[in-house]
Scaffold this motif. Structure first.
Motif, PDB file in Angstrom:
ATOM      1  N   THR A 134       0.884  -1.170   0.000  1.00  0.00           N
ATOM      2  CA  THR A 134       0.000   0.000   0.000  1.00  0.00           C
ATOM      3  C   THR A 134       0.922   1.221   0.000  1.00  0.00           C
ATOM      4  O   THR A 134       1.390   1.655   1.041  1.00  0.00           O
ATOM      5  N   VAL A 135       1.185   1.724  -1.194  1.00  0.00           N
ATOM      6  CA  VAL A 135       2.122   2.848  -1.331  1.00  0.00           C
ATOM      7  C   VAL A 135       1.435   4.089  -1.882  1.00  0.00           C
ATOM      8  O   VAL A 135       2.098   5.076  -2.206  1.00  0.00           O
ATOM      9  N   ALA A 136       0.099   4.044  -2.009  1.00  0.00           N
ATOM     10  CA  ALA A 136      -0.710   5.150  -2.518  1.00  0.00           C
ATOM     11  C   ALA A 136      -0.402   5.412  -3.996  1.00  0.00           C
ATOM     12  O   ALA A 136       0.559   4.887  -4.563  1.00  0.00           O
ATOM     13  N   GLU A 137      -1.237   6.243  -4.596  1.00  0.00           N
ATOM     14  CA  GLU A 137      -1.171   6.437  -6.041  1.00  0.00           C
ATOM     15  C   GLU A 137       0.185   6.959  -6.509  1.00  0.00           C
ATOM     16  O   GLU A 137       0.721   6.524  -7.539  1.00  0.00           O
ATOM     17  N   ASP A 138       0.768   7.892  -5.741  1.00  0.00           N
ATOM     18  CA  ASP A 138       2.019   8.499  -6.207  1.00  0.00           C
ATOM     19  C   ASP A 138       3.215   7.560  -6.093  1.00  0.00           C
ATOM     20  O   ASP A 138       4.275   7.826  -6.653  1.00  0.00           O
ATOM     21  N   GLY A 139       3.062   6.437  -5.384  1.00  0.00           N
ATOM     22  CA  GLY A 139       4.151   5.474  -5.272  1.00  0.00           C
ATOM     23  C   GLY A 139       4.373   4.650  -6.521  1.00  0.00           C
ATOM     24  O   GLY A 139       5.359   3.909  -6.620  1.00  0.00           O
ATOM     25  N   TYR A 140       3.454   4.773  -7.494  1.00  0.00           N
ATOM     26  CA  TYR A 140       3.571   4.001  -8.729  1.00  0.00           C
ATOM     27  C   TYR A 140       4.301   4.781  -9.828  1.00  0.00           C
ATOM     28  O   TYR A 140       4.607   4.222 -10.873  1.00  0.00           O
ATOM     29  N   HIS A 141       4.520   6.085  -9.606  1.00  0.00           N
ATOM     30  CA  HIS A 141       5.273   6.927 -10.533  1.00  0.00           C
ATOM     31  C   HIS A 141       4.719   6.839 -11.964  1.00  0.00           C
ATOM     32  O   HIS A 141       5.450   6.555 -12.921  1.00  0.00           O
ATOM     33  N   LEU A 142       3.423   7.104 -12.079  1.00  0.00           N
ATOM     34  CA  LEU A 142       2.771   7.072 -13.380  1.00  0.00           C
ATOM     35  C   LEU A 142       2.748   8.474 -13.981  1.00  0.00           C
ATOM     36  O   LEU A 142       2.551   9.463 -13.271  1.00  0.00           O
ATOM     37  N   ASN A 143       2.938   8.551 -15.276  1.00  0.00           N
ATOM     38  CA  ASN A 143       2.866   9.825 -15.984  1.00  0.00           C
ATOM     39  C   ASN A 143       1.440  10.353 -15.920  1.00  0.00           C
ATOM     40  O   ASN A 143       0.494   9.632 -16.246  1.00  0.00           O
ATOM     41  N   GLU A 144       1.264  11.613 -15.521  1.00  0.00           N
ATOM     42  CA  GLU A 144      -0.077  12.135 -15.303  1.00  0.00           C
ATOM     43  C   GLU A 144      -0.855  12.324 -16.596  1.00  0.00           C
ATOM     44  O   GLU A 144      -2.083  12.432 -16.577  1.00  0.00           O
ATOM     45  N   ILE A 145      -0.175  12.327 -17.724  1.00  0.00           N
ATOM     46  CA  ILE A 145      -0.858  12.479 -19.013  1.00  0.00           C
ATOM     47  C   ILE A 145      -1.202  11.111 -19.607  1.00  0.00           C
ATOM     48  O   ILE A 145      -2.346  10.829 -19.948  1.00  0.00           O
ATOM     49  N   THR A 146      -0.204  10.240 -19.700  1.00  0.00           N
ATOM     50  CA  THR A 146      -0.400   8.947 -20.366  1.00  0.00           C
ATOM     51  C   THR A 146      -0.892   7.856 -19.434  1.00  0.00           C
ATOM     52  O   THR A 146      -1.474   6.872 -19.879  1.00  0.00           O
ATOM     53  N   GLY A 147      -0.635   8.010 -18.122  1.00  0.00           N
ATOM     54  CA  GLY A 147      -0.981   6.960 -17.185  1.00  0.00           C
ATOM     55  C   GLY A 147       0.020   5.823 -17.169  1.00  0.00           C
ATOM     56  O   GLY A 147      -0.117   4.865 -16.420  1.00  0.00           O
TER      57      GLY A 147
END
Length: 497
Positions: A134-147
């Protein structure tokens, strides 16, 4: 007799009978789960389920090794060490029935920043069958445009240069599985428990992307020796307040430095794609299904979206907690209409009655007067929540040429939220990793509303729809010209017509 007892193994049998304690000898518990991110939700949810498995069914092979990776996690790590992994779960039912339960499923703990190789080595041991997180959404390091996974994220780039002293989940997992491969050990299940669409598929894609760019020789082994099931987790868990600690100490003679408060409702559904015997977990109510999608969509787009919407409109209305705004008839009617008109039609493979029942259940849970869930927590990091919880509903509705009135209103209210002042002139704190950008674009929207949409990447697809731009602009103008309560009443009356 002392006024209170410190919560630890030595004192566990001295606690008053108002505290539910375990009868299990924790020295006999064997670790098979490594969990990354020992936050309040993990301790209210997954660690609770495992505790019940150990306590009620004598399944001693599922102890948890807690692993924290962030500098900000030092406090909880130190407390868990001090308390021998024990903590109190304060379970509060809306009917007034409460339980104070000591959870003992976390039997080991490591702090990555202090000794990353020790944490890596522990997860690489053959007794670890599950690495959950459980690292929350920002722990996945996803690009905010492409996902998609962002290889250019500063922390990711740093991990590629210092692979034996990583900071990201992916850096740790890469070294864990490298060791397993080199030693001829089996792989394991990686189980995401975060509120992310298709969380198992998401972490698998991001992790494989990272590995293909950093350790490509490991990729074939990973494909053969790991599984990444999607899961849906559900239990409202609040931030711990000083009064929760004081109440335990003063009324129950138990000094727990970091208890956890949650509701009595709990649900956990996992896709049947595990590398261990699922029948054991079924004993405590974990459900295994072929596809998580219908359950996940209902939870993300009704409960999580509902939370975010109540957080936004509640803050603007001058409220401070979820149960306050959930008991405001105008606010909750708006939420119900949003769900009925714009969300429910897009949740497929689920009976209409199931959607209605779940909606009613969720709103009832929001109204729980004993869960003091601060709106500031709900609105925290909303820039990573809105794209997951609300924007997919807008996209579906626009694609199907269906109404978006309530969702557009919610996004306009979210823009106004970044003005930082409620309808009574009271300011509130805004906590978001891109708060400067959101506040700046909200300020620009006073002159040109479209700039909030055009200069925030999350709206890149939606701004191609004239209808969305027009309805957002209309509702933002309404919200800035009169109180939000008047706007909500008008919305609700329009729906009744």
């Amino acid at each position: 007799m002392p006024d209170f007892f410190y919560l630890n193994t030595e004192n566990i049998h001295s606690l008053p009978n108002t505290i539910t304690t375990s009868k299990i000898d924790r020295d006999k518990i064997k670790t098979s789960i490594a969990h990354i991110g020992i936050n309040n939700f993990h301790r209210a949810h997954q660690a609770y389920y495992i505790h019940e498995l150990i306590e009620k069914h004598n399944e001693l092979n599922f102890g948890i090794c807690g692993i924290d990776l962030l500098e900000s996690d030092r406090k909880i790590y130190n407390i868990l060490k001090d308390q021998d992994g024990l903590y109190t779960l304060l379970i509060k039912d809306p009917n007034g029935k409460h339980e104070n339960k000591v959870i003992g499923s976390i039997v080991e703990y490591f702090y990555g920043p202090e000794n990353p190789m020790a944490a890596i080595e522990r997860m690489a041991q053959p007794d670890i069958q599950i690495i959950s997180l459980t690292v929350a959404e920002d722990g996945y390091h996803l690009n905010e445009i492409t996902g998609e996974f962002d290889m250019n994220h500063p922390e990711v780039e740093e991990d590629t240069k210092n692979k034996f002293s990583p900071k990201t989940v992916f850096g740790y997992l890469t070294q864990v599985f490298n060791l397993r491969k080199k030693r001829g050990l089996p792989g394991c299940t990686v189980l995401s428990c975060d509120n992310i669409q298709s969380n198992g598929d998401t972490i698998k894609s991001a992790f494989f992307n990272y590995v293909s760019n950093t350790e490509p020789d490991l990729l074939p082994w990973l494909k053969e020796n790991t599984t990444f099931p999607n899961s849906m987790v559900d239990r409202i868990t609040t931030e711990t307040r000083s009064k929760d600690i004081a109440k335990l100490k003063n009324e129950h003679a138990t000094y727990d430095q970091w208890p956890v408060v949650c509701e009595s409702f709990s649900n956990w559904i996992i896709e049947d794609n595990l590398m261990f015997d699922k029948s054991v977990w079924e004993k405590v109510g974990v459900q295994f299904v072929k596809s998580i999608m219908p359950y996940e969509n209902m939870k993300l787009r009704i409960l999580n979206a509902g939370h975010s919407i109540l957080g936004i409109i509640g803050t603007l209305s001058g409220y401070s907690t979820v149960h306050e705004v959930a008991n405001d008839e105008d606010c909750v009617s708006f939420l119900e209409n949003f769900i009925d008109i714009e969300v429910a039609p897009n949740i497929i493979d689920t009976e209409t009655q199931d959607k209605i029942s779940y909606k009613n259940q969720v709103i009832s849970r929001f109204k729980n007067p004993y869960i003091t869930d601060e709106l500031s927590r709900i609105c925290k990091e909303s820039s990573s929540k809105i794209p997951i919880f609300i924007l997919p509903t807008i996209s579906k509705q626009l694609s199907n040429k269906q109404p978006i009135e309530h969702a557009a209103f919610a996004i306009a209210a979210w823009c106004k939220y970044y003005d930082g002042i409620d309808d009574f002139g009271k300011s509130y704190d805004i906590k978001d990793s891109i708060s400067n950008q959101l506040i700046r674009t909200a300020t620009l929207s006073h002159q040109n509303p479209q700039l909030f949409l055009e200069r925030n990447a999350m709206f890149s697809d939606l701004i191609t729809y004239d209808l969305f731009r027009e309805r957002f602009t209309y509702y933002l103008s309404e919200l800035r010209s009169r109180p939000i309560k008047e706007c909500l009443v008008q919305m609700n009356n329009k729906t009744l017509q």
